[in-house]
Write an enzyme that holds these catalytic residues in place. Structure first.
Site, PDB file in Angstrom:
ATOM      1  N   LEU A  82       0.780  -1.132   0.043  1.00  0.00           N
ATOM      2  CA  LEU A  82       0.014  -0.032   0.143  1.00  0.00           C
ATOM      3  C   LEU A  82       0.887   1.181   0.030  1.00  0.00           C
ATOM      4  O   LEU A  82       2.049   1.036   0.616  1.00  0.00           O
ATOM      5  CB  LEU A  82      -0.877   0.055   1.220  1.00  0.00           C
ATOM      6  CG  LEU A  82      -1.962  -0.910   1.338  1.00  0.00           C
ATOM      7  CD1 LEU A  82      -2.729  -0.887   2.596  1.00  0.00           C
ATOM      8  CD2 LEU A  82      -2.935  -0.824   0.103  1.00  0.00           C
ATOM      9  N   GLU A 113      -9.380   0.096   8.809  1.00  0.00           N
ATOM     10  CA  GLU A 113      -9.016  -1.157   9.780  1.00  0.00           C
ATOM     11  C   GLU A 113      -7.742  -0.764  10.333  1.00  0.00           C
ATOM     12  O   GLU A 113      -7.239   0.286   9.975  1.00  0.00           O
ATOM     13  CB  GLU A 113      -8.791  -2.185   8.731  1.00  0.00           C
ATOM     14  CG  GLU A 113      -9.819  -2.768   7.700  1.00  0.00           C
ATOM     15  CD  GLU A 113      -9.280  -3.670   6.733  1.00  0.00           C
ATOM     16  OE1 GLU A 113      -9.550  -3.521   5.561  1.00  0.00           O
ATOM     17  OE2 GLU A 113      -8.597  -4.583   7.019  1.00  0.00           O
ATOM     18  N   LYS A 115      -3.840  -1.106  11.113  1.00  0.00           N
ATOM     19  CA  LYS A 115      -2.689  -1.646  10.339  1.00  0.00           C
ATOM     20  C   LYS A 115      -1.796  -2.400  11.514  1.00  0.00           C
ATOM     21  O   LYS A 115      -1.086  -1.636  11.831  1.00  0.00           O
ATOM     22  CB  LYS A 115      -2.110  -0.515   9.562  1.00  0.00           C
ATOM     23  CG  LYS A 115      -0.993  -0.821   8.857  1.00  0.00           C
ATOM     24  CD  LYS A 115      -0.175   0.146   8.063  1.00  0.00           C
ATOM     25  CE  LYS A 115       0.934  -0.330   7.020  1.00  0.00           C
ATOM     26  NZ  LYS A 115       1.884  -1.160   7.617  1.00  0.00           N
ATOM     27  N   LYS A 290      -9.559   1.886   3.053  1.00  0.00           N
ATOM     28  CA  LYS A 290     -10.019   1.309   1.764  1.00  0.00           C
ATOM     29  C   LYS A 290     -11.380   1.628   1.206  1.00  0.00           C
ATOM     30  O   LYS A 290     -12.245   1.938   1.976  1.00  0.00           O
ATOM     31  CB  LYS A 290     -10.221  -0.154   1.717  1.00  0.00           C
ATOM     32  CG  LYS A 290      -8.833  -0.998   2.175  1.00  0.00           C
ATOM     33  CD  LYS A 290      -8.797  -2.407   2.295  1.00  0.00           C
ATOM     34  CE  LYS A 290      -7.593  -3.089   2.907  1.00  0.00           C
ATOM     35  NZ  LYS A 290      -7.941  -4.457   3.317  1.00  0.00           N
ATOM     36  N   CYS A 411      35.499   6.176  -5.784  1.00  0.00           N
ATOM     37  CA  CYS A 411      36.478   6.375  -7.041  1.00  0.00           C
ATOM     38  C   CYS A 411      37.464   7.568  -7.258  1.00  0.00           C
ATOM     39  O   CYS A 411      38.143   7.739  -8.033  1.00  0.00           O
ATOM     40  CB  CYS A 411      35.882   5.799  -8.283  1.00  0.00           C
ATOM     41  SG  CYS A 411      34.651   7.200  -8.820  1.00  0.00           S
TER      42      CYS A 411
END
Length: 671
Positions: A82, A113, A115, A290, A411
């Site tokens: 997500l 909801e 997480k 969602k 380098c």
């Protein structure tokens, strides 16, 4: 008198019923001691009659024999990640994007909801019986953890209820409650075992045990939050409806799932959960939001590796103060010079942090950071440590200025900063050992050329010993030369050589992604490959032509054009082709001109194919001018139904859409 079979059936049914009441409904009817008595009775009967043991019996949660290593499971439906937002402004911007993309005044409701801070897993049920489980892995392929998942009491071995689909893949989170985490660490300290930094690490470590008997002793639990494969059955047309259906079938769902009618209600939910976070009894790091309607989700679709219809709203990260010991500079794959603060080690959100990114010179200037300063450290998104600010009131007298290098620390090449860009870069290209290492690691990675067994440590040694300078040099390696590397025996060396040989056969899109062109990720590489079809056409494309590719703007087009304009890059590509790297010749995709029964049609695949993988079938269909969709709608022209085709086939028949089987598909592909 009841038969033994009847006694076993009744005991199993009773135990499953009480597991459902305990883990799903949170309303146990019997004390633990009575549950244990029933379990003992079942176990004793099965011991006397082992021929009557079934895989879905509650006794079969006990760990099986240890594994030598985890096997791999390929996800039939990718397990996507997500996108994240970290503040109200970002969430409201996401909300607006959703409303704008739907391009209508229709109402959007949100399913919100927790997480969970655990480990994402996929669990497959066939005819209601748990048959396999896997970790998320890289989203495409995960580890087979079936034996371990079977030991988790919260996960039913057999679903109960009516209308259970023939094949149902449930996605969710395995996690460890705080009490269980503390108990594990308490036992570990007492016995001299491993002490975990946080519940998430403990959950992951418990679930990824090669010995399931160890997993069985850990008090892991599970909440489901979504679905992957669905065949031979139907689910409600809202996300909340699906979660409620899962609960009826015996799958645990968080009781904090909430339907919100507006963005304002979502924000209220977020703040309420944030307030309740310390008393939940398990770790969360935000809320997931969602779009509730499955029809709206389908219209919104996906972007790259994430859905457009969902977002994770993360909580503010936890912070701690510590001192900056030094600032060092790392060189990335594209030459980006990134300053990294070396810190006095400090625990932040349960993890010992000793390094933190400083991003770039502008960030150092913004912070006013000096070596020796006391700083506030935050784990952004609870993952990547970063310096938030300097505690100026406590600045020591002996701090030192941070001097950004004018020459590459690896380098020695000049460091340049293009006007308008925040990032300074080494100009050394592939003569820079750091860039060479990172470029080669990217080249062989799973989503690029997918060279199995070619890990970071092997690449490091190959570059340091100067065996490899460009990607083409990889294909010149011999087993004899590889055997000279640390921890590389003859068998392992030959396996790597075989993997390199296998990797020569690839796709145009993977090859482009493997080249590591700036700003060209998987989705862009696929778009370029589909649009131009051949390497020659892409190399000759102007910046204006490149911008005709969907989602390619002036910046990406310039990077692609400049990459192919560089002679050294063209030479590397020529060497790769000379070493045998190849991909299937493209078939021109022009729906008006191509002579194919699939040209210009929207096609949906459902069920299992026996003669080729779904990925291969999709690739062939796209080559022949088809658009392959994931769901059936009125816009679908054709459905290809394999074995055990489910709801998609039923919907196609309901809508009167043409349906063919695998044999007919193969015949048409051959024509």
């Amino acid at each position: 008198m009841e038969s033994i079979e009847q006694q076993l059936t009744e005991l199993r049914t009773t135990l499953r019923h009480h597991e459902y009441l305990y883990h799903v409904m949170d309303a146990p009817e019997i004390p633990d001691v009575e549950y244990d008595r029933l379990m003992r009775e079942l176990r004793e009967l099965e011991t006397k009659h082992p021929e009557l043991i079934t895989p879905d019996s509650p006794t079969q949660r006990v760990g099986a024999a240890p594994l030598a290593a985890f096997s791999q499971i390929r996800h039939e439906v990718p397990m996507l990640s997500l996108d994240n937002v970290f503040d109200e402004e970002s969430f409201l911007a996401f909300n607006k994007r959703v409303q704008d993309r739907l391009k209508s005044n229709e109402k959007v409701t949100w399913c919100c909801e927790l997480k969970l801070d655990g480990l994402a897993v996929s669990i497959l049920y066939e005819n209601g019986v748990l048959v396999s489980a896997a970790t998320r892995g890289d989203g495409t392929t995960g580890e087979d953890i079936t034996s371990n998942v079977r030991t988790i009491r919260a996960i039913p071995l057999k679903l109960h209820g009516e209308n259970i689909p023939a094949r149902l893949e449930v996605r969710g989170e395995v996690f460890l409650p705080q009490a269980g985490f503390e108990k594990i660490n308490e036992d570990a300290r007492r016995t001299g075992g491993k002490v975990f930094a946080n519940p998430r690490n403990a959950a992951a470590g418990s679930l990824r045990q090669l010995d399931p008997r160890i997993t069985a002793k850990r008090p892991l639990t599970f909440f489901c939050y979504g679905v992957g494969v669905l065949e031979g059955g139907e689910l409600p047309d809202t996300h909340l409806g699906r979660l409620l259906q899962f609960k009826q079938w015996g799958l645990p769902v968080s009781d904090r799932v909430t339907l919100c009618e507006s963005a304002e209600e979502v924000l209220a939910f977020y703040h309420k959960v944030e307030e309740d976070r310390p008393t939940l009894g398990f770790d969360i790091d935000g809320v997931v939001i969602k779009v509730n309607s499955l029809a709206q989700q389908e219209r919104l679709g996906f972007v790259a590796r994430a859905p457009r219809w969902a977002v994770a709203f993360k909580f503010p990260a936890q912070e701690q103060m510590t001192f900056v010991r030094d600032v060092e500079f790392q060189v990335g794959r594209t030459g980006a010079i990134t300053p990294v603060a070396r810190l006095e080690p400090v625990h932040v959100a349960g993890v010992l942090v000793s390094n933190a990114t400083l991003h770039n010179a502008d960030e150092i200037e913004r912070l006013g950071l000096r070596i020796g300063d006391k700083v506030v450290i935050r784990r952004a998104g609870d993952v990547i440590p970063q310096v938030v600010n300097v505690v100026l009131s406590e600045r020591p007298e002996d701090t030192r200025e941070v001097v950004f290098p004018t020459h590459c620390p690896v380098c020695g090449s000049d460091v340049e900063r293009v006007e308008g860009e925040a990032v300074a870069r080494c100009t050394g290209g592939l003569i820079c050992g750091a860039q060479r290492k990172e470029s080669l690691k990217h080249f062989v990675s799973r989503r690029a050329m997918d060279v199995d067994g070619m890990g970071d440590k092997i690449i490091d040694q190959l570059v340091e010993k100067e065996y490899v300078h460009t990607p083409a040099d990889l294909f010149k390696l011999t087993a004899g030369k590889l055997t000279g590397l640390e921890r590389m025996g003859p068998k392992s060396a030959q396996n790597v050589v075989n993997a390199l040989e296998k990797a020569k056969e690839t796709t145009f899109a993977r090859f482009l992604y493997a080249l590591g062109i700036r700003e060209v990720g998987e989705a862009t590489a696929a778009g370029l490959a589909a649009y131009f079809g051949t390497l020659e056409a892409l190399e000759a494309a102007s910046i204006e032509e490149l911008q005709k590719v969907p989602d390619v703007g002036i910046v990406v087009a310039s990077h692609v054009h400049n990459f192919f304009a560089e002679e050294s890059n063209r030479n590397v590509i020529s060497e790769l082709l000379a070493e045998g790297v190849h991909w299937p010749a493209p078939i021109v995709i022009n729906a008006e001109e191509i002579d194919s029964p699939f040209a210009g049609k929207t096609v949906v695949l459902t069920g299992s194919l026996s003669q080729m993988s779904r990925d291969d079938a999709k690739a062939r269909l796209v080559e022949l001018g088809a658009k392959v969709a994931g769901s059936v709608s009125k816009k679908t022209d054709l459905v290809i139904a394999g074995e055990a085709a489910g709801s998609k086939l039923a919907k196609a028949q309901e809508l009167g859409i043409e349906v063919i089987d695998e044999a007919e598909m193969l015949r048409l592909l051959g024509s």
